[in-house]
Every structure is written in C-alpha cells, then in structure tokens.
Design a protein around this motif. Structure first.
Motif, mmCIF file in Angstrom:
data_model
loop_
_atom_site.group_PDB
_atom_site.id
_atom_site.type_symbol
_atom_site.label_atom_id
_atom_site.label_comp_id
_atom_site.label_asym_id
_atom_site.label_seq_id
_atom_site.Cartn_x
_atom_site.Cartn_y
_atom_site.Cartn_z
ATOM 1 N N SER A 24 0.955 -1.083 0.075
ATOM 2 C CA SER A 24 -0.039 0.009 -0.271
ATOM 3 C C SER A 24 0.619 1.625 -0.128
ATOM 4 O O SER A 24 0.228 2.328 -0.450
ATOM 5 C CB SER A 24 -0.938 -0.349 0.701
ATOM 6 N N ARG A 25 1.970 1.314 0.565
ATOM 7 C CA ARG A 25 2.903 2.392 0.385
ATOM 8 C C ARG A 25 3.469 2.571 -1.115
ATOM 9 O O ARG A 25 3.785 3.641 -0.844
ATOM 10 C CB ARG A 25 4.722 2.350 1.586
ATOM 11 N N HIS A 26 3.505 1.713 -1.696
ATOM 12 C CA HIS A 26 3.535 1.776 -2.673
ATOM 13 C C HIS A 26 2.398 2.186 -4.212
ATOM 14 O O HIS A 26 2.866 2.518 -5.304
ATOM 15 C CB HIS A 26 4.681 1.228 -3.765
ATOM 16 N N SER A 27 1.743 2.681 -3.387
ATOM 17 C CA SER A 27 0.139 2.761 -4.719
ATOM 18 C C SER A 27 -0.546 3.512 -4.657
ATOM 19 O O SER A 27 0.000 4.499 -2.701
ATOM 20 C CB SER A 27 -0.893 1.275 -3.858
ATOM 21 N N LEU A 28 -1.638 3.983 -4.300
ATOM 22 C CA LEU A 28 -1.473 5.569 -4.248
ATOM 23 C C LEU A 28 -3.075 4.994 -2.686
ATOM 24 O O LEU A 28 -3.548 6.125 -1.793
ATOM 25 C CB LEU A 28 -3.159 6.205 -5.134
ATOM 26 N N GLU A 29 -3.427 4.146 -1.401
ATOM 27 C CA GLU A 29 -3.641 3.747 -0.708
ATOM 28 C C GLU A 29 -2.876 4.644 0.278
ATOM 29 O O GLU A 29 -1.618 5.072 0.251
ATOM 30 C CB GLU A 29 -3.622 1.950 -0.258
ATOM 31 N N GLY A 30 -4.363 4.941 1.438
ATOM 32 C CA GLY A 30 -3.729 5.977 2.070
ATOM 33 C C GLY A 30 -4.424 7.193 2.269
ATOM 34 O O GLY A 30 -5.649 7.606 0.920
ATOM 35 N N ALA A 31 -4.271 8.355 3.129
ATOM 36 C CA ALA A 31 -4.615 9.463 3.237
ATOM 37 C C ALA A 31 -3.681 10.253 3.093
ATOM 38 O O ALA A 31 -2.428 10.119 3.191
ATOM 39 C CB ALA A 31 -4.941 9.357 4.894
ATOM 40 N N TRP A 32 -4.325 11.520 1.660
ATOM 41 C CA TRP A 32 -3.377 12.579 1.399
ATOM 42 C C TRP A 32 -4.381 13.503 1.131
ATOM 43 O O TRP A 32 -5.534 14.341 1.543
ATOM 44 C CB TRP A 32 -3.903 12.276 -0.598
ATOM 45 N N TRP A 33 -2.803 14.815 1.750
ATOM 46 C CA TRP A 33 -3.320 16.259 2.090
ATOM 47 C C TRP A 33 -3.277 16.941 0.408
ATOM 48 O O TRP A 33 -2.165 16.817 -0.173
ATOM 49 C CB TRP A 33 -2.112 16.921 2.605
ATOM 50 N N VAL A 34 -4.464 17.992 -0.140
ATOM 51 C CA VAL A 34 -4.329 17.793 -1.330
ATOM 52 C C VAL A 34 -4.883 19.372 -1.431
ATOM 53 O O VAL A 34 -5.106 20.076 -0.921
ATOM 54 C CB VAL A 34 -6.162 17.603 -1.807
ATOM 55 N N THR A 35 -4.430 19.921 -1.804
ATOM 56 C CA THR A 35 -4.219 21.629 -2.763
ATOM 57 C C THR A 35 -4.628 21.352 -4.307
ATOM 58 O O THR A 35 -4.093 20.869 -5.072
ATOM 59 C CB THR A 35 -2.730 21.910 -2.904
#
Length: 169
Positions: free
Chosen positions: A38-49
């Motif tokens: 998952s660390r090498h995929s999009l999986e997870g939480a993201w802060w987006v501008t």
C-alpha cells in the motif's frame, strides 16, 4: 506398542504445533506485505491542494485544500475546504478508484449539494480524476473534471481542476 502410540502422539503434536504456528505467523506476514504494497500505491490518506480553472480559457481560481482517503478495495472518501460552498452546503464525497497503468490511477467521487445558495443548486457534484503518483509514492498530481447536476441529474455546469497531493504521515 506403548512406544508406537507415544511416537504417533509426539508426531501429531509436532504437526499440530507447526500448523498452529503457521496460522499465527501467516497473517503477520500478509499484513506486512499488504502494508508494504500500500505504501507504493495510491492507498492511504492525502493532503491535497486544488486549483479550479475554466477548461476553455485556463483562468484559475484561488487554491484550497481537500483531504482524500483511498482505501484498500478501491473506495474513496473525500472532504474539501472549498470556500465557494456555504457551511453545511456540501456533503463528504464518496467514490471509487483503480489503477490504470504503472503509477497512474483513475477515480471518481460524488458529493451532495444539500441546498441551493452561493451559486450552487441543490443536487450533486461529481469529480473524475486522472492521478499520477510520483516515483517515491509520496506525492501525486491530479487532473480532474468537475460536474454539477441538479436533483434530476441534469448537468448545470462543469469545470476543470488540477491538484497536487502529499501523503499524510
């Protein structure tokens, strides 16, 4: 005869012990593998501008922040601080995501516009994303289309947005 029974019992206990330890260790190994993947995929939480812009002219609006959560299994949850919406006017967005190609993902999500006001009509906001993850999988770029529809599904307005995301640590 007693020694044969004793040998069989010892062999059975050894086999049971091996099987039991395998059952305990296997989930731990799988969890570690899943975590690493998952660390090498999009999986997870993201802060987006996010920066919205006119698709035809390229005229940009001021940026704002959003948060996206890409969950295992392909679900997406998002929330935004877009100042264009009145307090409580827009719900959290829900959607899906999938891998398109190496480091490239597609996603879409929908949020409810709860009531009419401030230039928005009660209905839905749909976003369709094309996301490219960087080589280290700790940031991404996103090109999206945004579509607002009324409660009957009739499209009222649309636009474009570009975004950059940083993985929450």
């Amino acid at each position: 005869m007693f020694s044969r029974i004793k040998t069989r019992v010892a062999a059975a206990l050894a086999a049971f012990s091996f099987l039991a330890s395998s059952l305990v260790v296997t989930p731990l190994l799988n969890a570690q593998t899943d975590e690493s993947a998952s660390r090498h995929s999009l999986e997870g939480a993201w802060w987006v501008t996010v920066t919205q812009y006119n698709c035809s002219t390229g005229a940009k609006r001021p940026p704002f922040s959003s948060m996206l959560l890409f969950s295992r299994g392909g679900t997406l949850t998002e929330t935004t601080s877009n100042p264009g919406f009145l307090p409580g006017q827009r719900s959290v967005g829900f959607g899906t995501w999938s891998r398109s190609e190496h480091q490239t993902y597609s996603a879409s999500d929908v949020a409810y516009i709860q009531f009419t006001g401030n230039g928005f009509t009660q209905g839905t906001q749909k976003l369709i994303h094309s996301i490219t993850l960087d080589r280290d999988a700790d940031s991404f770029t996103d090109e999206a289309t945004v579509q607002f529809s009324d409660s009957t599904g009739a499209v009222l307005m649309s636009g474009c947005a570009s975004a950059t995301g940083t993985r929450l640590q």
